[in-house]
Enzyme design. Structure first.
Site, short mmCIF file in Angstrom:
data_model
loop_
_atom_site.label_atom_id
_atom_site.label_comp_id
_atom_site.label_asym_id
_atom_site.label_seq_id
_atom_site.Cartn_x
_atom_site.Cartn_y
_atom_site.Cartn_z
N ASP A 266 -13.01 28.20 -0.47
CA ASP A 266 -11.57 28.07 -0.32
C ASP A 266 -10.93 29.30 -0.97
OD1 ASP A 266 -9.45 25.12 -0.43
OD2 ASP A 266 -9.03 27.18 0.15
C1 GLC Z 1 -5.83 26.77 1.04
C2 GLC Z 1 -6.39 25.40 1.32
C3 GLC Z 1 -7.37 25.37 2.48
C4 GLC Z 1 -6.95 26.41 3.51
C5 GLC Z 1 -7.14 27.77 2.86
C6 GLC Z 1 -6.70 28.91 3.81
O1 GLC Z 1 -5.72 26.97 -0.35
O2 GLC Z 1 -6.99 24.70 0.23
O3 GLC Z 1 -7.37 24.05 3.01
O4 GLC Z 1 -7.76 26.29 4.67
O5 GLC Z 1 -6.44 27.90 1.63
O6 GLC Z 1 -5.33 28.86 4.01
#
Ligand code: GLC
Length: 714
Positions: A266
């Site tokens: 993430d």
């Molecule tokens: C965010 C979220 C994740 C998302 C990623 C890209 O922090 O936790 O669900 O896909 O970043 O935006």
């Protein structure tokens, strides 16, 4: 397993290995690095300084055929490797045409509708140059304080698993690389929804049995459906951050679950191993994330900057880098990026918000509305004068919900527009804003209510009141909205209350004062059309709760599949497993929802009264529409293991079927229950089907008795 024919997989793997043999270490690590975009000196930049060494393999949140083609050309001309870029974005419930939020979709209990929605989202994302979405989010959520409950499919492993596999199929198609399809990404591995206190990013602490029996099944379902990627989560699981846990990302996810795609962290989760107190510094964090099994690092240079040093110091080997890169290259090859890295720029306009896509969004949205109370006022009658009131009654943006990607609120059909299109004799007043208002606006609403036969109030949460980093300690309606509701109730005009929100809202203050009460969640681009069709009875109301509704925040966590205790709620307060000021039960249980007609269950028949641990039993039950109009209902199969080596839930969903019956029509619904579906993890963490007596119910929800029988596993 990745849905790819063997010969294609073999040739893609051979091609990938040949590529690997020609890449420098820097170029290999560049392919493990994903970047967003940023604004330097008021100009949008894409990290051009990384081009000469090919230090970028993928972009996130960059989409649009023109810009993705431009960057692909840059890659072909300026990157030494010419390995095409992989573009990804959070296409969570639609790219341009916005579908209902995933939580809303799960209340449709119609996974095939969600699959169609995912297909539409994939097609629109594809023509915008994307080949990968960070969806489906399959985190089980039992705590509505958690803002991200909106992004998932509710509290139950079985229901969530059916939606996980459906959306993976919708995004990816039958085989990786099909035109208009994109890679799925199941997230967030694992257990994110169990964050303590419902506080986003907070620690999670649970038994391995709960992890394997409740939180893992939806991921396993998605893997079995061929999900190509998984995203590692931010939080710590039993003291180890998921993104740094080799046990979770390699031993469980790959070795036990058979996942053979790649893991992306993430955003920021690798460097966040430092504030977790799990890594000394960025280099240590990069090593721990990589060695845990994070193939690709989202958003940043941590792999680019530190993996080469770690290899030079002998802490990592180039072979490990190759192993991490192989699935990424294989998937880029399977997507056809090498043969055709570019996107046809003429297609975007053809598909965004096209009638076919709007129809899909409308059909799903109609099935997500959950009717909780109705004294007969619904469906609205043709000649009624309707006062439509509330901050979401003529709203086009908030009703799209969080993570609505490249939304276009102008395209939303508001509820007011939907009512007018449906020929409802409607007057409108906003009454108040989401969290503030004034007496003048309130009086205007009261005035139009007085002159109407029924007042439809649309209250709830803004799209920024749920989603990431949007947990709440109070899940009631904002005070100003309650004031508006009370003012309209005082007129004596019957009130239909529709709640648009990203989570279940506590309804105790008013549920017995209104004539009807429904959750419309956040239904997306076709909100107005869907709500109008349901409210006017042009279609039945058929949503069922995928999450339990607490009576108060104090009851949380409250969910249906809890184990009994030594003193189960016997109705006598001192034996209640509740509180001295409230009993143990949710206000509305998992699976609950009203239709505009009634259904009766009879003739429950089991093919046998016993089965072996590798056997199955066929269950038939007759369902009759005993009302005066056609309608839909969700026939639900629950099971209880009456005695186990660990205490078992008082009910577990093991099957469901949504059916449509004309007035007076009957149908026999059939479930095939496999003994292996009764398995659970025992004290030694063995997955077992234990012999013994079981009870089963075919019912309308997880609390209603329905019709039941018993069988034995021998
Ligand atoms: C965010 C979220 C994740 C998302 C990623 C890209 O922090 O936790 O669900 O896909 O970043 O935006």
């Amino acid at each position: 397993m990745l849905p790819v024919l063997n010969e294609r997989m073999e040739s893609a793997t051979a091609h990938a290995k040949e590529l690997l043999s020609k890449l420098s270490l820097t170029e290999k690590i560049g392919q493990l690095s994903q970047f967003g975009t940023s604004i330097y000196n008021n100009k949008r930049e894409y990290f051009p300084e990384h081009y000469p060494e090919g230090k970028i393999g993928s972009y996130l949140t960059v989409s649009g055929a023109q810009i993705t083609n431009q960057l692909q050309r840059d890659c072909q001309e300026k990157f030494p490797t010419h390995i095409p870029l992989l573009f990804a974005d959070d296409v969570i419930h639609g790219y341009r045409t916005t579908m209902p939020t995933p939580l809303a979709q799960s209340c449709s209990w119609n996974p095939s509708a969600a699959e169609r929605g995912a297909e539409v989202a994939a097609k629109e994302a594809y023509v915008a140059g994307l080949r990968w979405t960070f969806s489906p989010m399959v985190d089980i959520a039992r705590d509505p304080r958690w803002g991200r409950i909106v992004e998932g499919y509710g509290e139950d492993p079985y229901l969530c698993s059916r939606f996980a596999e459906a959306t993976v199929r919708g995004y990816q198609g039958k085989e990786i690389g099909e035109k208009y399809h994109i890679l799925a990404c199941m997230k967030h591995f694992i257990g994110y929804g169990a964050c303590i206190g419902g506080r986003d990013y907070n620690e999670v602490d649970m038994s391995p049995q709960t992890l394997y029996d409740i939180y893992l099944p939806p991921f396993q379902a998605g893997i079995d459906a061929g999900a190509a990627t998984v995203m590692s989560a931010f939080h710590s699981m039993n003291g180890v951050p998921c993104t740094g846990s080799r046990h979770l990302l390699t031993e469980v996810l790959r070795n036990e679950c058979g996942f053979d795609g790649f893991v992306v962290s993430d955003a920021g989760a690798v460097p966040e191993l430092i504030p977790h107190g799990y890594a000394e510094d960025w280099k240590d964090a990069a090593q721990k994330g990589f060695q845990a099994g994070v193939n690709m690092l989202m958003a940043g240079d941590f792999y680019n900057d530190y993996l080469p040093q770690l290899v030079a110091e002998g802490k990592l080997t180039e072979q490990e880098i190759d192993e991490a890169l192989l699935p990424i290259l294989v998937l880029k090859i399977l997507l056809g990026l090498f043969e055709s890295p570019y996107t046809d720029e003429s297609e975007e306009a053809k598909f965004f918000f096209c009638e076919e896509h709007l129809s899909v969004s409308r059909e799903i949205a109609k099935e997500c509305v959950v009717l909780l109370e109705n004294n007969g006022i619904l469906p609205l009658q043709k000649n009624q004068k309707v006062a439509l009131i509330g901050p979401f009654a003529d709203e086009k943006d908030h009703v799209l919900g969080t993570w609505s990607c490249r939304k276009d609120p102008e395209k939303t059909v508001s509820i007011l527009e939907g009512f007018r299109k449906a020929g409802v004799d409607v007057t409108y007043a906003k009454g108040c804003d989401i969290c503030e208002g004034c007496d003048a606006k309130l009086s205007e609403a009261v005035e139009i209510a007085r002159k109407s036969d029924v007042a439809v109030l649309v209250l709830g949460e803004g799209e920024d009141m749920s989603g990431e980093a949007k947990s709440r300690t109070d899940i009631s309606l904002p005070q100003i909205q309650l004031k508006l509701l009370d003012a309209v109730l005082e007129t004596g005009v019957p009130v239909v209350l529709l709640i648009s929100a990203g989570r279940p809202i506590v309804v105790e203050d008013f549920r017995e004062k209104v004539a009807a009460l429904a959750y419309i969640w956040q239904l997306g681009t076709s909100t107005g059309d869907a709500v109008a069709e349901v409210m006017t009875g042009r279609c039945d109301v058929s949503g069922r709760l995928s999450v339990s509704v607490p009576k108060s925040v104090g009851q949380i966590p409250v969910y249906y599949n809890y184990p009994s205790t030594g003193r189960p709620a016997l109705g006598k307060i001192w034996y209640e497993t509740g509180y001295i000021d409230e009993n143990a039960h949710s206000r509305y249980p998992f699976g609950y929802g009203l239709s505009y007609t009634e259904f009766e269950y009879s003739d429950l028949r089991l093919s046998a009264n016993e089965m072996t641990a590798d056997g199955s039993i066929t269950i038939n039950c007759k369902v009759k529409n005993v009302g005066k109009r056609a309608g839909k209902t969700v026939v639900q199969l629950y099971v209880r293991d009456l005695v186990g080596s660990r205490v078992r839930p008082i009910k577990e969903l093991k099957g469901f079927e949504k059916i449509d019956l004309d007035a007076g029509e009957s149908r026999t619904v059939t479930f095939i229950l496999q003994a292996r579906e009764l398995a659970f993890h025992n004290e030694k963490m063995e997955k077992v089907v234990e012999p013994g007596r079981f009870r089963l119910w075919v019912s309308k929800d997880s609390r209603e008795e329905g019709i039941s029988g018993e069988f034995e596993v021998v």
